[in-house]
Design a protein around this motif. Structure first.
Motif, short mmCIF file in Angstrom:
data_model
loop_
_atom_site.label_atom_id
_atom_site.label_comp_id
_atom_site.label_asym_id
_atom_site.label_seq_id
_atom_site.Cartn_x
_atom_site.Cartn_y
_atom_site.Cartn_z
N MET A 1 22.92 23.09 54.40
CA MET A 1 23.65 23.34 53.15
C MET A 1 25.05 23.91 53.41
SD MET A 1 20.72 24.97 50.70
CE MET A 1 21.93 25.46 49.49
N PHE A 2 25.16 24.88 54.32
CA PHE A 2 26.39 25.66 54.42
C PHE A 2 27.17 25.43 55.73
CE2 PHE A 2 23.48 28.01 51.69
CZ PHE A 2 24.28 28.24 50.58
N GLN A 3 26.51 25.03 56.82
CA GLN A 3 27.18 24.96 58.12
C GLN A 3 27.36 23.55 58.65
OE1 GLN A 3 28.36 27.62 59.80
NE2 GLN A 3 27.71 29.05 58.21
N LEU A 4 26.94 22.52 57.89
CA LEU A 4 27.03 21.15 58.41
C LEU A 4 28.47 20.70 58.55
CD1 LEU A 4 25.40 18.75 59.36
CD2 LEU A 4 25.20 17.97 57.01
N ASP A 5 29.33 21.01 57.56
CA ASP A 5 30.74 20.62 57.65
C ASP A 5 31.48 21.43 58.72
OD1 ASP A 5 30.43 18.79 55.63
OD2 ASP A 5 30.83 20.26 54.05
N GLU A 6 31.11 22.67 58.90
CA GLU A 6 31.82 23.53 59.85
C GLU A 6 31.41 23.24 61.29
OE1 GLU A 6 32.52 28.30 60.63
OE2 GLU A 6 31.40 27.59 58.87
#
Length: 650
Positions: A93-98
């Motif tokens: 949810m939160f760390q896939l793009d980063e």
């Protein structure tokens, strides 16, 4: 892969330790950072703390997805993997793009493949994301925020995640089969210039999360109303206990006789009291109250006491039957022995009464001797007081001389202090110069420490860059594919009693049913035994009640016989020891009367102490009379009860 696997394992281990009902998230993160700071590098520690803080902050969103997964697709999964699914959900949810898709793939591959694939297929299903997951998250946050920040990015990454799942499970992406072996054209590569390899970019600084507002202290404190109620309860309880204590003291004051005061003028004022009684009608006081405990209390019998008492009565009945059989067979009687026993008991009773009278007279005699010793002690104290007065006068003279010497020493000390104050300024200037030198040395040391810290930070940044280059090189390594599990298939290891998982479950279900049936039969058998035991106890209780009634009637008849025997006994005879003690007592009383008469006839006595002495004399006379009456009643009671005790012992 091992690097990320160890990091995720530490995060899962710390999440299992967290208890949302007891622990505070901020304090929990501080304790984790302090415990892991010594064992892990700063890069690993920052990565672990970021994931752990995110999982704790968005715990409500993660629990919605993981609980639904256990209800629908994860029924066969272990609850011990709950924290693993939370971490995977947070990373998606939160760390896939980063992190990037490659780093995310390496993290997924470092964990158990079957569990992670099952959860990712459930989570990245478009039907689940766009329907109930969106609705549940919209209850916690706004719908626009949920759709823009979470649903749309997850739908954008859904095809790539699906390819990753198929790759891990071993499903081929291209399922087209060639029916005929046709000649395939072989393409030729273009003669182009080979591009240069890309340089490794510098890592971007990790964004720091904004520190949330601390929880107010009012949530961990009791409300003021509750504290006030507890205070009122304690006050009411204290007042009730004080009232109860006062009531008990009043009852004890009524029941207990007054403590005896100093009877110095008891016998001297006896004649005055007799004259007052002849002239004025005497008002008799009520006798002192005595409280007796009841003889019988309601006792609740348990099983052991019932059986024990029933066995006792049964043995008594058997003994009585044996005695009757012996009498029928011609056994002897105990009438002569009983008559001799009664005579000996009467003799013992007379000796006991004489011994009691001796003890009473010895007590009175010791009391009279104590009064005489007190008079002698008063005279000795007067002599000692005179000596003390003379000694104090001498001490006062010595104290005056000592004060004069102390005043002289104080004057000399004041002169010395004035001389020392003149040298204080020079010492203060020396102290200021020394402090300035110390401050300059501290400033130079701080500059050196600052330069060392900047050099260490540069070295740390260079080491991080090398570590990132190594991690990116590890990402390109191939991974092994997973394997499907068939629960109906026998493993085939050649062991005895080998079976599939499905057959094992069926056999366990049959075993549970048989255990339930055996437990039910055992429970029925226990209930029947209890009923039989209760019926047996009821019968024994009825038998005990009948035996008690019979024993009570026999005891009443025996008590009447004992009272009749005690009435026939006479008063105890006078002993030589008693006469000797009475004679000594009369001598001590006469001597004490002489001393008290001297004290009363002294001119230093006032009128008010004489009246108090008269009242005390009258009071102690009445107490002596009441004690004599009580002693006579106790002697009569002992006389009546003593034969019965000997009979019981026999």
């Amino acid at each position: 892969m091992t690097y990320y696997g160890k990091c995720i394992e530490t995060v899962i281990e710390q999440l299992d330790k967290f208890k949302p009902h007891k622990d505070n998230p901020e304090q929990f993160l501080e304790t984790v950072s302090t415990s892991l700071q010594q064992t892990l590098s700063p890069q690993k520690l920052s990565f672990i703390l970021d994931i752990l803080a995110g999982c704790l902050e968005y715990r409500k969103l993660l629990t919605v997805v993981v609980d639904a997964f256990y209800v629908r697709d994860g029924r066969l999964c272990l609850w011990a993997d709950y924290s693993l699914f939370e971490v995977i959900c947070y990373l998606a949810m939160f760390q896939l793009d980063e992190l990037g898709f490659q780093l995310f793939c390496s993290i997924i591959k470092s964990q158990p493949v079957a569990k992670t694939c099952k959860f990712l297929r459930f989570f990245f299903n478009p039907l689940n994301l766009c329907s109930w997951i969106k609705d549940e998250w919209s209850l916690i946050y706004e719908t626009a925020h949920v759709k823009e920040n979470w649903i749309d990015p997850l739908m954008r990454w859904q095809p790539e995640v699906q390819e990753l799942i198929n790759q891990l499970e071993g499903v081929p992406t291209d399922r087209t089969l060639l029916k005929t072996k046709a000649k395939v054209t072989e393409p030729k590569e273009f003669n182009l210039t080979v591009p240069k390899p890309r340089a490794i970019t510098m890592p971007e600084p990790v964004p720091t999360m904004a520190k949330p507002r601390p929880v107010p202290q009012s949530t961990y404190q009791e409300p003021k109303e509750q504290k006030l109620l507890q205070m009122i309860k304690r006050f009411n309880r204290r007042t009730a206990e004080e009232l109860l204590l006062k009531a008990n003291m009043e009852e004890l004051r009524c029941a207990m006789p007054r403590l005896r005061k100093d009877p110095q003028v008891q016998d001297v004022k006896k004649q005055q009291q007799q004259q007052q009684q002849q002239s004025v009608p005497r008002i008799r006081r009520t006798p002192n109250l005595t409280f007796y405990k009841p003889n019988s209390f309601p006792v609740k019998l348990n099983t052991a006491t019932i059986l024990r008492e029933g066995a006792l009565y049964q043995r008594q009945v058997e003994k009585e039957l044996q005695r009757v059989d012996k009498l029928v067979d011609g056994a002897g009687d105990f009438s002569e022995f009983l008559e001799w026993q009664k005579k000996m008991q009467a003799k013992d009773l007379e000796e006991q009464l004489a011994a009691g009278e001796c003890r009473r007279l010895q007590g009175k005699l010791s009391h009279e001797e104590a009064i005489l010793a007190r008079h002698n002690l008063m005279q000795e104290n007067k002599q000692k007081a005179d000596q003390k007065k003379e000694e104090t006068a001498e001490l006062m003279l010595q104290c005056a001389e000592r004060r004069l010497q102390e005043e002289k020493s104080m004057r000399e000390l004041v002169e010395q202090v004035t001389e020392a104050q003149k040298n204080v300024r020079l010492a203060h200037m020396k102290l200021v110069k020394g402090r300035q030198q110390i401050v300059q040395e501290v400033i130079e040391e701080s500059r050196e420490l600052l330069q060392r810290s900047t050099e260490e930070a540069r070295e740390e940044q260079r080491r991080r860059c090398e570590l990132i280059a190594q991690l990116r090189a590890l990402e390109t390594q191939p991974t092994r594919k997973g394997k499907l599990v068939d629960l109906t298939q026998i493993p085939g290891y050649g062991l005895e009693g080998e079976m599939s998982v499905v057959e094992l479950r069926e056999r366990l279900a049959l075993l549970k049913e048989t255990q339930k049936r055996e437990r039910r039969e055992k429970r029925d058998h226990i209930i029947q035994d209890k009923r039989a035991k209760s019926q047996k106890l009821q019968n024994t209780v009825e038998q005990i009640s009948l035996c008690r009634a019979a024993m009570g009637r026999t005891a009443a008849l025996r008590w009447e016989e004992k009272k009749a025997q005690a009435a026939s006994l006479g008063t105890p005879s006078q002993d030589e020891r008693v006469l000797e003690l009475q004679r000594r007592m009369e001598e001590r009383v006469a001597e004490r009367r002489k001393q008290t008469a001297k004290l009363l006839l002294s001119p230093s006595r006032a009128v008010r102490p004489q009246l108090r002495a008269q009242e005390e004399v009258q009071h102690w006379l009445e107490l002596d009379q009441s004690r004599e009456r009580r002693l006579q009643a106790r002697q009569e009671a002992d006389r009546t009860c003593q034969p019965t005790r000997h009979l019981k012992a026999s």
